[in-house]
Design a protein around this motif. Structure first.
Motif, mmCIF file in Angstrom:
data_model
loop_
_atom_site.group_PDB
_atom_site.id
_atom_site.type_symbol
_atom_site.label_atom_id
_atom_site.label_comp_id
_atom_site.label_asym_id
_atom_site.label_seq_id
_atom_site.Cartn_x
_atom_site.Cartn_y
_atom_site.Cartn_z
ATOM 1 N N TYR A 1 0.854 -1.190 0.000
ATOM 2 C CA TYR A 1 0.000 0.000 0.000
ATOM 3 C C TYR A 1 0.880 1.227 0.000
ATOM 4 C CZ TYR A 1 -4.262 -2.643 0.792
ATOM 5 O OH TYR A 1 -5.315 -3.479 0.639
ATOM 6 N N THR B 1 -6.542 -8.713 3.837
ATOM 7 C CA THR B 1 -6.071 -8.351 2.501
ATOM 8 C C THR B 1 -5.937 -9.597 1.630
ATOM 9 O OG1 THR B 1 -4.869 -6.489 3.435
ATOM 10 C CG2 THR B 1 -4.209 -7.210 1.235
ATOM 11 N N HIS C 1 -9.323 -10.644 0.555
ATOM 12 C CA HIS C 1 -9.851 -9.749 -0.494
ATOM 13 C C HIS C 1 -9.261 -10.084 -1.858
ATOM 14 C CE1 HIS C 1 -10.872 -6.606 2.795
ATOM 15 N NE2 HIS C 1 -11.911 -7.398 2.540
ATOM 16 N N LEU D 1 -11.693 -9.103 -4.790
ATOM 17 C CA LEU D 1 -12.087 -7.739 -4.452
ATOM 18 C C LEU D 1 -10.899 -6.796 -4.603
ATOM 19 C CD1 LEU D 1 -14.290 -8.351 -1.305
ATOM 20 C CD2 LEU D 1 -15.054 -7.311 -3.435
ATOM 21 N N ASP D 2 -9.696 -7.351 -4.620
ATOM 22 C CA ASP D 2 -8.478 -6.543 -4.677
ATOM 23 C C ASP D 2 -7.480 -7.260 -5.592
ATOM 24 O OD1 ASP D 2 -6.808 -4.469 -4.151
ATOM 25 O OD2 ASP D 2 -6.570 -4.887 -2.001
ATOM 26 N N ASP E 1 -15.100 -5.751 -14.580
ATOM 27 C CA ASP E 1 -16.451 -6.287 -14.745
ATOM 28 C C ASP E 1 -16.446 -7.811 -14.787
ATOM 29 O OD1 ASP E 1 -17.436 -3.783 -14.693
ATOM 30 O OD2 ASP E 1 -18.242 -3.767 -16.744
ATOM 31 N N ALA F 1 -16.133 -8.953 -11.312
ATOM 32 C CA ALA F 1 -17.429 -8.816 -10.637
ATOM 33 C C ALA F 1 -18.295 -10.031 -10.953
ATOM 34 C CB ALA F 1 -18.128 -7.525 -11.075
ATOM 35 N N ALA F 2 -18.265 -10.449 -12.213
ATOM 36 C CA ALA F 2 -19.068 -11.606 -12.610
ATOM 37 C C ALA F 2 -18.558 -12.873 -11.928
ATOM 38 C CB ALA F 2 -19.039 -11.757 -14.126
ATOM 39 N N ARG G 1 -16.966 -12.998 -9.021
ATOM 40 C CA ARG G 1 -17.413 -12.870 -7.621
ATOM 41 C C ARG G 1 -18.854 -13.331 -7.483
ATOM 42 N NH1 ARG G 1 -14.727 -7.842 -7.507
ATOM 43 N NH2 ARG G 1 -16.634 -6.645 -7.822
ATOM 44 N N ASN G 2 -19.664 -12.904 -8.455
ATOM 45 C CA ASN G 2 -21.091 -13.191 -8.383
ATOM 46 C C ASN G 2 -21.376 -14.685 -8.491
ATOM 47 O OD1 ASN G 2 -23.818 -13.419 -10.274
ATOM 48 N ND2 ASN G 2 -23.975 -12.004 -8.550
ATOM 49 N N PHE H 1 -19.392 -14.469 -0.001
ATOM 50 C CA PHE H 1 -18.762 -13.797 1.140
ATOM 51 C C PHE H 1 -19.690 -13.813 2.346
ATOM 52 C CE2 PHE H 1 -16.370 -11.698 -2.280
ATOM 53 C CZ PHE H 1 -15.078 -11.798 -1.781
ATOM 54 N N PHE I 1 -19.610 -11.832 6.063
ATOM 55 C CA PHE I 1 -18.856 -10.804 6.779
ATOM 56 C C PHE I 1 -19.172 -10.832 8.268
ATOM 57 C CE2 PHE I 1 -19.604 -9.230 2.465
ATOM 58 C CZ PHE I 1 -18.300 -9.033 2.043
ATOM 59 N N SER J 1 -19.997 -8.336 10.145
ATOM 60 C CA SER J 1 -21.169 -7.520 10.513
ATOM 61 C C SER J 1 -22.368 -7.820 9.619
ATOM 62 C CB SER J 1 -20.796 -6.043 10.476
ATOM 63 O OG SER J 1 -20.160 -5.732 9.247
ATOM 64 N N ASN K 1 -23.779 -7.459 7.020
ATOM 65 C CA ASN K 1 -24.003 -6.643 5.826
ATOM 66 C C ASN K 1 -25.282 -6.994 5.069
ATOM 67 O OD1 ASN K 1 -21.252 -6.251 6.600
ATOM 68 N ND2 ASN K 1 -20.909 -5.258 4.631
ATOM 69 N N ARG L 1 -27.208 -16.143 1.578
ATOM 70 C CA ARG L 1 -26.922 -15.235 0.461
ATOM 71 C C ARG L 1 -25.630 -15.654 -0.259
ATOM 72 N NH1 ARG L 1 -26.069 -9.283 2.313
ATOM 73 N NH2 ARG L 1 -24.133 -10.217 3.043
#
Lengths: 242, 416
Positions: free
Chosen positions: A15, A50, A53, A58-59, A79, A82-83, A85-86, A91, A93, A95, A97, A156
């Motif tokens: 980072y 990290t 992720h 996600l990263d 994109d 994203a697909a 991931r979907n 995931f 979490f 909390s 979410n 989910r």
């Protein structure tokens, strides 16, 4: 030997903030096969989130290779990730979410809404059945308990029948009894064939997995099978997903 | 797409008072636009009915100062200072008789007007007088509630008979019947032979406040002229109005021995031509008012943008979650754009209803004043209102939506 799901080679993550470069992950080498239940454990700041992720698309790493089902994910556009991931990743979490002012069922359906595949509402109901929460599906998320919320979140994660489920401190916000129930569900899912990657800083939670990967200061300092595995089974009735 | 709508509605329901307040600027702006368009349409219908009451298919003949005779008022059809010196005296009674012989002209009458003090007993009033020959009774749609029209003989003999407009009748006689009574107009005694029904006119020539009399009576005894101020002809067929106007122009030009059309001392205008001027003015006024309303819409749009930025900040965690579940940046962008568009479209719909309601109130008030005012909300007003509000949502929503779409999923997940 099961087929290799995740293969990470010489993975680094830095980072950069105003001339200061912080190295979060250093030379990570890790192979996870399909059907494993891996606990990634380490103190806060060890880089375990990290790593999750990056493994969960996600990263992106600063350098190194990441093969997912044999395909180098670094080549893909956002994109496409994203697909993936979907469709391939679930995931869970700390909390939960969940979306407020929305029913449990609609929360579980959310990944279907972003899916390129045909949207089968029954998949959401099945996922809720598999975590024993079908009777709560028309409740709003503020009307159910913390343990039920996390079970809804697991449903989910399951809804698109992913290759792997990432659970980031899934019991962190729960009392011990609800936490046990959640771990029991994860263990059951694993027995049904789902690959689970659990991220935690607590040994007691980590011991629910089959394999323990210890992380410290961005490096893997231990990777072994868990001999004294905890069985969370406390009588919560679970139904088969399929 | 359905997803985005569902998500957008959920967002809007989260804070109803804020949603309502945010759209207020849009509501007011759209309501104003719809009111302006609808009231403009009502006003147009009113003017049309007014013009129509002069008689359908009518053509107006006005006198005008021939160009170059006197540069200052050249082309003017309305008298200006000093015009008494060059009053156009060429439009005569015989011109009207000639117009009546044209094949396309059904009938025609000449008019002189003036202003006199009209007295009955203790009641006295300054009134416009209107002298016309009997053909007016064939063309004009005014209805007598009492008495009778004057006759051709009374006109030829310049008899002192008068028909009163409804307002002047009430001013002079109250509730009494004026027919048969004698009033004084200027220096002459007139016998009241009739009273007109109320027409609900307004403006410079309120028929209800006029005293009507035979043309020659007005010419010889009250105004002191042997010419006409203007004339009105009725054509046989509305489709022939333009042709009739052309025929009339040629005839009058010949009668007045004018060879150069630029030196015409008259102007023939069909109803349509007369209305086109009015329509141009109305369109200009409408445009101006819509422009003013647009300022409200601009302010409303900035309000929408502001609140959408707040909404994006509120939902950073949610955006992170959705991205982790596989929502693309495009999907997030769409959700917020649609949310902004629904917000403004809802405001627009309320605005359209509110504007229509205000236009309805205006039409009711106008009707209660006796004006023939039709309540109508033109489809253009509705489409314009909704289209503009939708556009505002998309234009002002795009910046907050792009901010939401560009959020890093990890940063967004950590945000809570």
């Amino acid at each position: 030997m099961e087929k290799i799901l995740i293969e990470v080679k010489h993975l680094h993550k830095d980072y950069k903030t105003e001339d200061v470069v912080t190295s979060v992950l250093r030379d990570i080498n890790l192979t996870i096969a399909s059907g494993e239940f891996v606990s990634i454990m380490g103190p806060s700041g060890s880089g375990k989130s990290t790593l999750m992720h990056i493994l969960g698309f996600l990263d992106r790493p600063t350098s190194g290779d990441y093969l997912f089902e044999g395909i180098n994910m670094l080549e893909f556009e956002d994109d496409t990730l994203a697909a993936i991931r979907n469709e391939r990743i679930g995931f869970v979490f700390q909390s939960f979410n969940l979306l407020p002012r929305t029913t449990v069922l609609d929360n579980v359906k959310l990944p279907l809404l972003y899916s390129r595949k045909s949207r089968d509402e029954q998949a959401a109901v099945k996922a809720l059945e598999s975590v024993g929460l079908a009777h709560r599906m028309n409740y709003f998320t503020n009307q159910i308990s913390g343990g039920e919320k996390q079970r809804a979140a697991i449903a989910r994660a399951l809804v698109n029948n992913p290759s792997v489920i990432f659970a980031d401190e899934p019991t962190g916000n729960l009392d011990s009894r609800s936490g046990k129930a959640v771990m029991d569900i994860l263990q059951t899912l694993n027995e049904q064939g789902h690959t689970i990657i659990l991220v935690t800083h607590e040994m007691d939670t980590a011991r629910h997995g089959k394999r323990l990967v210890r992380l410290k200061d961005g490096q893997i300092v231990g990777d072994s099978a868990i001999p004294d595995r905890i069985r969370a089974h406390d009588g919560v009735e679970l139904q088969k997903t399929k | 797409m359905a997803t985005a709508f569902k998500q957008a509605f959920r967002g809007l329901r989260s804070n109803p008072p804020r949603t309502a307040l945010t759209t207020l600027g849009i509501i007011i702006g759209i309501a104003t636009i719809v009111l302006v368009v609808a009231a403009g349409e009502g006003f147009r219908s009113f003017i049309n009915s007014q013009v129509d009451s002069f008689g359908s298919n009518t053509v107006f003949v006005q006198t005008r100062v021939p160009p170059t005779t006197r540069a200052r008022n050249a082309g003017s059809t309305t008298p200006g200072p000093g015009d008494a010196l060059i009053a156009v005296t060429t439009l005569k009674n015989r011109d009207i008789e000639a117009l009546k012989t044209l094949p396309n002209v059904a009938d025609a009458y000449g008019v002189v007007t003036g202003q006199k003090i009209v007295t009955f007993g203790q009641n006295s009033k300054t009134a416009f007088i209107f002298g016309a020959d009997v053909s007016r009774f064939n063309i004009d749609k005014g209805v007598l509630v009492a008495g009778r029209p004057w006759t051709e003989a009374e006109d030829a003999g310049a008899e002192q008979v008068a028909i009163l407009g409804s307002d002047i009748a009430k001013d002079l006689f109250g509730e009494d019947d004026p027919v048969g009574k004698t009033i004084r107009v200027g220096n002459y005694n007139f016998s009241v032979i009739g009273v007109y029904q109320r027409r609900g006119s307004f403006g410079f020539s309120n028929d209800d406040q006029q005293v009507f009399m035979p043309l020659r009576t007005a010419q010889k005894k009250l105004v002191g002229v042997d010419y006409l101020f203007f004339a009105i002809a009725q054509v046989r067929d509305s489709s022939a109005a333009a042709a009739a106007a052309e025929d009339m122009t040629l005839l009058l030009r010949a009668n007045h021995q004018i060879t150069d059309p630029d030196r015409d001392d008259f102007l023939v205008q069909t109803q349509e031509q007369g209305l086109s001027t009015f329509n141009t003015v109305l369109a200009g006024v409408t445009f101006l008012l819509v422009a003013v309303a647009s300022i409200s819409l601009l302010v409303g749009g900035v309000g929408i943008m502001n609140i959408m930025y707040v909404v994006v900040t509120e939902r950073i965690g949610e955006i992170g979650l959705k991205k982790s579940l596989g929502a693309t940046s495009g999907a997030i962008l769409r959700e917020f754009l649609i949310e902004a568009a629904i917000l403004t479209l809802a405001g627009g719909a309320v605005g359209v209803s509110f504007g229509a309601f205000l236009a309805f109130v205006v039409s009711k008030i106008a009707s209660s004043l006796g004006l023939a005012w039709i309540f109508t909300v033109p489809i253009t007003g509705i489409v314009l209102g909704l289209g503009v509000s939708l556009g505002i949502g998309l234009v002002f929503g795009v910046f907050p939506a792009r901010r939401a779409a560009s959020l890093d999923p990890i940063e967004a997940l950590r945000y809570e």
